[in-house]
Design a protein around this motif. Structure first.
Motif, mmCIF file in Angstrom:
data_model
loop_
_atom_site.group_PDB
_atom_site.id
_atom_site.type_symbol
_atom_site.label_atom_id
_atom_site.label_comp_id
_atom_site.label_asym_id
_atom_site.label_seq_id
_atom_site.Cartn_x
_atom_site.Cartn_y
_atom_site.Cartn_z
ATOM 1 N N UNK A 98 -26.305 27.665 -60.709
ATOM 2 C CA UNK A 98 -25.330 27.409 -59.639
ATOM 3 C C UNK A 98 -25.628 28.311 -58.453
ATOM 4 N N UNK A 99 -25.351 27.816 -57.260
ATOM 5 C CA UNK A 99 -25.503 28.596 -56.036
ATOM 6 C C UNK A 99 -24.291 28.378 -55.154
ATOM 7 N N UNK A 100 -23.656 29.480 -54.766
ATOM 8 C CA UNK A 100 -22.508 29.407 -53.875
ATOM 9 C C UNK A 100 -22.949 29.767 -52.464
ATOM 10 N N UNK A 101 -22.353 29.109 -51.497
ATOM 11 C CA UNK A 101 -22.648 29.420 -50.097
ATOM 12 C C UNK A 101 -21.403 29.142 -49.264
ATOM 13 N N UNK A 102 -21.378 29.715 -48.078
ATOM 14 C CA UNK A 102 -20.242 29.464 -47.199
ATOM 15 C C UNK A 102 -20.723 29.317 -45.773
ATOM 16 N N UNK A 103 -19.980 28.536 -45.005
ATOM 17 C CA UNK A 103 -20.242 28.335 -43.590
ATOM 18 C C UNK A 103 -18.954 28.713 -42.865
ATOM 19 N N UNK A 104 -18.904 29.939 -42.350
ATOM 20 C CA UNK A 104 -17.677 30.406 -41.713
ATOM 21 C C UNK A 104 -17.355 29.635 -40.439
ATOM 22 N N UNK A 105 -18.366 29.088 -39.794
ATOM 23 C CA UNK A 105 -18.130 28.312 -38.574
ATOM 24 C C UNK A 105 -17.388 27.016 -38.882
ATOM 25 N N UNK A 106 -17.594 26.503 -40.083
ATOM 26 C CA UNK A 106 -16.969 25.228 -40.469
ATOM 27 C C UNK A 106 -15.833 25.423 -41.462
ATOM 28 N N UNK B 182 -20.583 24.810 -53.688
ATOM 29 C CA UNK B 182 -21.115 25.235 -54.979
ATOM 30 C C UNK B 182 -22.134 24.184 -55.410
ATOM 31 N N UNK B 183 -23.397 24.545 -55.306
ATOM 32 C CA UNK B 183 -24.467 23.669 -55.759
ATOM 33 C C UNK B 183 -24.666 23.919 -57.247
ATOM 34 N N UNK B 184 -24.522 22.874 -58.036
ATOM 35 C CA UNK B 184 -24.607 23.003 -59.475
ATOM 36 C C UNK B 184 -25.778 22.172 -59.972
ATOM 37 N N UNK B 185 -26.776 22.846 -60.512
ATOM 38 C CA UNK B 185 -27.967 22.187 -61.041
ATOM 39 C C UNK B 185 -28.059 22.384 -62.542
ATOM 40 N N UNK B 186 -28.885 21.602 -63.162
ATOM 41 C CA UNK B 186 -29.107 21.703 -64.612
ATOM 42 C C UNK B 186 -27.785 21.737 -65.366
ATOM 43 N N UNK C 3 -11.370 36.212 -45.976
ATOM 44 C CA UNK C 3 -11.134 35.964 -47.387
ATOM 45 C C UNK C 3 -12.425 35.861 -48.194
ATOM 46 N N UNK C 4 -12.386 36.438 -49.389
ATOM 47 C CA UNK C 4 -13.397 36.140 -50.397
ATOM 48 C C UNK C 4 -13.058 34.769 -50.975
ATOM 49 N N UNK C 5 -14.064 33.930 -51.101
ATOM 50 C CA UNK C 5 -13.838 32.585 -51.633
ATOM 51 C C UNK C 5 -14.511 32.468 -52.988
ATOM 52 N N UNK C 6 -13.780 31.921 -53.914
ATOM 53 C CA UNK C 6 -14.315 31.783 -55.268
ATOM 54 C C UNK C 6 -14.114 30.397 -55.833
ATOM 55 N N UNK C 7 -14.926 30.086 -56.820
ATOM 56 C CA UNK C 7 -14.761 28.867 -57.610
ATOM 57 C C UNK C 7 -14.370 29.265 -59.023
ATOM 58 N N UNK C 8 -13.355 28.608 -59.530
ATOM 59 C CA UNK C 8 -12.893 28.784 -60.889
ATOM 60 C C UNK C 8 -12.950 27.432 -61.587
ATOM 61 N N UNK D 20 -16.032 31.370 -61.920
ATOM 62 C CA UNK D 20 -17.402 30.890 -61.995
ATOM 63 C C UNK D 20 -18.291 31.628 -60.996
ATOM 64 N N UNK D 21 -17.833 31.726 -59.780
ATOM 65 C CA UNK D 21 -18.644 32.328 -58.727
ATOM 66 C C UNK D 21 -17.747 32.692 -57.565
ATOM 67 N N UNK D 22 -18.172 33.680 -56.785
ATOM 68 C CA UNK D 22 -17.457 33.983 -55.552
ATOM 69 C C UNK D 22 -18.446 34.515 -54.524
ATOM 70 N N UNK D 23 -18.011 34.479 -53.263
ATOM 71 C CA UNK D 23 -18.870 34.923 -52.172
ATOM 72 C C UNK D 23 -18.041 35.754 -51.212
ATOM 73 N N UNK D 24 -18.647 36.820 -50.717
ATOM 74 C CA UNK D 24 -17.931 37.764 -49.868
ATOM 75 C C UNK D 24 -17.623 37.160 -48.502
ATOM 76 N N UNK D 25 -16.868 37.935 -47.739
ATOM 77 C CA UNK D 25 -16.390 37.429 -46.452
ATOM 78 C C UNK D 25 -17.516 37.215 -45.461
ATOM 79 N N UNK D 26 -18.440 38.182 -45.385
ATOM 80 C CA UNK D 26 -19.403 38.093 -44.288
ATOM 81 C C UNK D 26 -20.835 38.435 -44.662
ATOM 82 N N UNK D 27 -21.059 39.327 -45.643
ATOM 83 C CA UNK D 27 -22.441 39.754 -45.887
ATOM 84 C C UNK D 27 -23.165 38.882 -46.902
#
Length: 118
Positions: free
Chosen positions: A68-76, A81-85, A32-37, A48-55
């Motif tokens: 903002x910075x989005x990241x994913x940990x597929x193992x967990x 979504x890190x939101x700064x400023x 799944x692609x995961x996104x924040x709305x 707001x942001x989304x991140x691909x399945x694997x790349x």
């Protein structure tokens, strides 16, 4: 049961930071692609942001680029979504979403409130 559990919201002053987390379970997270709305009072929900399945490819709406910075940990089965400023206009309920194209599938989690005071 499918679950997307968003957490990490809160009240912060303008210029501050928050880290949202989305814990997924009950489905093939890696597919799944995961996104924040987010949805502010009286406004439509916006992506707001989304991140691909694997790349690791990411997308950000212009208003949050560089903050903002989005990241994913597929193992967990986690997405962050890190939101700064943060700005008052970032105030909204933030939702995480899992979407797959084929076969089509779409899951939503409950929201987490982010409030930025000026």
């Amino acid at each position: 049961d499918v679950q997307l559990q968003a957490s990490g919201g809160g009240l912060v002053q303008a210029g501050g930071s928050l880290r949202l987390s989305c814990a997924a379970s009950g489905f093939g997270f890696d597919d799944y692609v995961i996104g924040w709305f987010r949805q502010a009072p009286g406004k439509e929900r916006e992506g707001v942001s989304c991140i691909s399945r694997s790349d690791g490819s990411t997308y950000y709406v212009d208003s949050v680029k560089g903050r903002f910075t989005i990241s994913r940990d597929n193992a967990k089965n986690m997405v962050y979504l890190q939101m700064n400023s943060l700005k008052p206009e970032d105030t909204a309920v933030y939702y995480c979403n899992a979407k797959r194209g084929r076969p089509p599938s779409d899951y939503w989690g409950q929201g987490t409130q982010v409030t930025v005071s000026s």
